[in-house]
Design a protein around this motif. Sequence first.
Motif, mmCIF file in Angstrom:
data_model
loop_
_atom_site.group_PDB
_atom_site.id
_atom_site.type_symbol
_atom_site.label_atom_id
_atom_site.label_comp_id
_atom_site.label_asym_id
_atom_site.label_seq_id
_atom_site.Cartn_x
_atom_site.Cartn_y
_atom_site.Cartn_z
ATOM 1 N N THR A 147 0.590 -1.512 -0.281
ATOM 2 C CA THR A 147 0.049 0.213 0.092
ATOM 3 C C THR A 147 1.127 1.082 -0.229
ATOM 4 O O THR A 147 2.175 1.307 0.251
ATOM 5 C CB THR A 147 -1.264 -0.134 0.963
ATOM 6 O OG1 THR A 147 -1.746 0.556 1.130
ATOM 7 C CG2 THR A 147 -0.352 0.488 2.372
ATOM 8 N N SER A 204 -2.565 -1.144 -2.902
ATOM 9 C CA SER A 204 -2.166 -0.351 -3.488
ATOM 10 C C SER A 204 -2.973 -1.367 -4.896
ATOM 11 O O SER A 204 -2.613 -1.638 -5.563
ATOM 12 C CB SER A 204 -2.126 0.862 -4.376
ATOM 13 O OG SER A 204 -1.923 1.759 -2.191
ATOM 14 N N TYR A 205 -1.528 -2.605 -4.426
ATOM 15 C CA TYR A 205 -1.332 -3.163 -5.407
ATOM 16 C C TYR A 205 -0.991 -4.543 -5.080
ATOM 17 O O TYR A 205 -0.031 -4.697 -3.572
ATOM 18 C CB TYR A 205 0.334 -2.458 -6.461
ATOM 19 C CG TYR A 205 1.530 -2.458 -5.646
ATOM 20 C CD1 TYR A 205 2.251 -2.911 -5.705
ATOM 21 C CD2 TYR A 205 1.343 -1.065 -5.098
ATOM 22 C CE1 TYR A 205 3.297 -3.174 -5.223
ATOM 23 C CE2 TYR A 205 2.494 -0.817 -4.819
ATOM 24 C CZ TYR A 205 4.146 -1.360 -4.884
ATOM 25 O OH TYR A 205 5.182 -1.148 -4.608
ATOM 26 N N LYS A 222 4.056 -6.783 -10.778
ATOM 27 C CA LYS A 222 3.524 -5.502 -10.743
ATOM 28 C C LYS A 222 1.807 -5.987 -11.247
ATOM 29 O O LYS A 222 1.700 -5.471 -11.951
ATOM 30 C CB LYS A 222 3.637 -4.699 -11.025
ATOM 31 C CG LYS A 222 3.332 -3.715 -9.436
ATOM 32 C CD LYS A 222 3.807 -2.071 -10.063
ATOM 33 C CE LYS A 222 3.449 -1.079 -8.562
ATOM 34 N NZ LYS A 222 4.226 0.147 -9.208
ATOM 35 N N CYS A 223 1.259 -5.953 -9.936
ATOM 36 C CA CYS A 223 -0.732 -6.071 -10.608
ATOM 37 C C CYS A 223 -1.395 -5.040 -9.294
ATOM 38 O O CYS A 223 -1.493 -5.437 -8.475
ATOM 39 C CB CYS A 223 -1.281 -7.101 -10.090
ATOM 40 S SG CYS A 223 -0.579 -8.806 -11.067
ATOM 41 N N SER A 224 -1.914 -3.985 -10.113
ATOM 42 C CA SER A 224 -2.809 -2.901 -9.303
ATOM 43 C C SER A 224 -3.779 -3.496 -9.258
ATOM 44 O O SER A 224 -4.701 -4.991 -9.880
ATOM 45 C CB SER A 224 -2.885 -1.060 -10.937
ATOM 46 O OG SER A 224 -3.604 -2.151 -11.489
ATOM 47 N N ARG A 226 -8.121 -2.614 -7.970
ATOM 48 C CA ARG A 226 -9.090 -2.222 -7.441
ATOM 49 C C ARG A 226 -10.223 -3.222 -7.609
ATOM 50 O O ARG A 226 -10.576 -4.275 -7.748
ATOM 51 C CB ARG A 226 -8.816 -1.276 -9.542
ATOM 52 C CG ARG A 226 -9.836 -2.720 -10.273
ATOM 53 C CD ARG A 226 -9.643 -2.342 -11.522
ATOM 54 N NE ARG A 226 -8.806 -1.739 -12.362
ATOM 55 C CZ ARG A 226 -7.824 -1.671 -13.543
ATOM 56 N NH1 ARG A 226 -8.989 -0.912 -14.576
ATOM 57 N NH2 ARG A 226 -6.913 -1.488 -13.591
ATOM 58 N N TYR A 238 -7.504 -7.485 -10.965
ATOM 59 C CA TYR A 238 -6.307 -6.561 -10.968
ATOM 60 C C TYR A 238 -5.634 -6.999 -12.583
ATOM 61 O O TYR A 238 -6.723 -7.880 -12.863
ATOM 62 C CB TYR A 238 -5.577 -7.678 -9.927
ATOM 63 C CG TYR A 238 -5.386 -9.496 -10.603
ATOM 64 C CD1 TYR A 238 -4.566 -9.383 -11.721
ATOM 65 C CD2 TYR A 238 -6.058 -10.460 -9.890
ATOM 66 C CE1 TYR A 238 -4.184 -10.988 -12.214
ATOM 67 C CE2 TYR A 238 -6.137 -11.519 -10.603
ATOM 68 C CZ TYR A 238 -4.660 -12.071 -11.727
ATOM 69 O OH TYR A 238 -4.278 -13.028 -12.322
ATOM 70 N N MET A 241 0.749 -4.639 -14.786
ATOM 71 C CA MET A 241 1.027 -3.549 -15.606
ATOM 72 C C MET A 241 1.738 -3.669 -16.057
ATOM 73 O O MET A 241 2.636 -4.619 -15.777
ATOM 74 C CB MET A 241 0.907 -2.759 -14.547
ATOM 75 C CG MET A 241 0.352 -2.323 -13.229
ATOM 76 S SD MET A 241 1.051 -1.294 -11.732
ATOM 77 C CE MET A 241 1.162 0.223 -12.615
#
Length: 277
Positions: A147, A204-205, A222-224, A226, A238, A241
């Motif tokens: 986060t 956050s990810y 890296k995976c955002s 939501r 997710y 990215m």
Amino acid sequence: MDATAIKAIQNDATTKYINEVLAVDLNNIAVAIPDNAKLQSIEAFQLVPNKYRAKFITHLLGEFLSYIDQHGSSDTDVFIDAENEKAKAIIDLGNPLEPKWGKHTATLILKKTPSFAALLQADNAAFSQQLFIDFIEDYNDHIAFFTEEDGNVIEISNQKAISILRKLTVNSSSNNEHQVSNFAASASAMEKIEVKAGEYQLPSYFIFNSRPYEGFSDQSFKCSLRTVHHEKNVNLKYRIMQKESQLEIIAEEFRHHIKNGINEADIYIAIGTLDYQ
């Protein structure tokens, strides 16, 4: 002598003449055969076959390279199709001046590791809270959550992330706005929807670490993260990215493994595919 016999004699004479011409003009690469003739191969009755025929298929990079080292020669070409996760060696291809039959091949079809396959399959898919928690638990060793607070990146334990995701709630509030000017008036109603997890901030990810294929190096994705709400329910998604860049790095490693893993110096290696025979 009946008409059938006469016709047979004429056919035999014509066939003989054509074959004489073919022998001179085409160096015996084709022959004329009467309509009632039948070709029969006797290869099955020989002690050994006329030529070696084999199709080796594997999903292991190391086995593919070992097979080429054992059977490859200057007559061998290798074609890398990184986009489709494949490579093919034609062991007995030869060259344009001295072509061979190309009946001996080795094919590598890469098989995704279970974790890599799961990561790609679920990319941008909607999870219920419980299904996403199941996903985290199934691949707990591959996932690390983070986060961001005041510009600082803070890692969250997976257990804490699961606890936060269990507590997701949807809060909504309405706000009415009215604007007046000399020449116009407008009114609007806006609804603010917020997903919260009590006093905790949502991750956050997350970073997903996985080896894409056996014999490859580990990669970090890296995976955002939501949230997607529907009435009172919360779904999670997710997105990987820079996914295409990551996949290109893996494809480049694939090409590197093939080019540097073949010990026979005379083997030609190309990027692409070849249709032969």
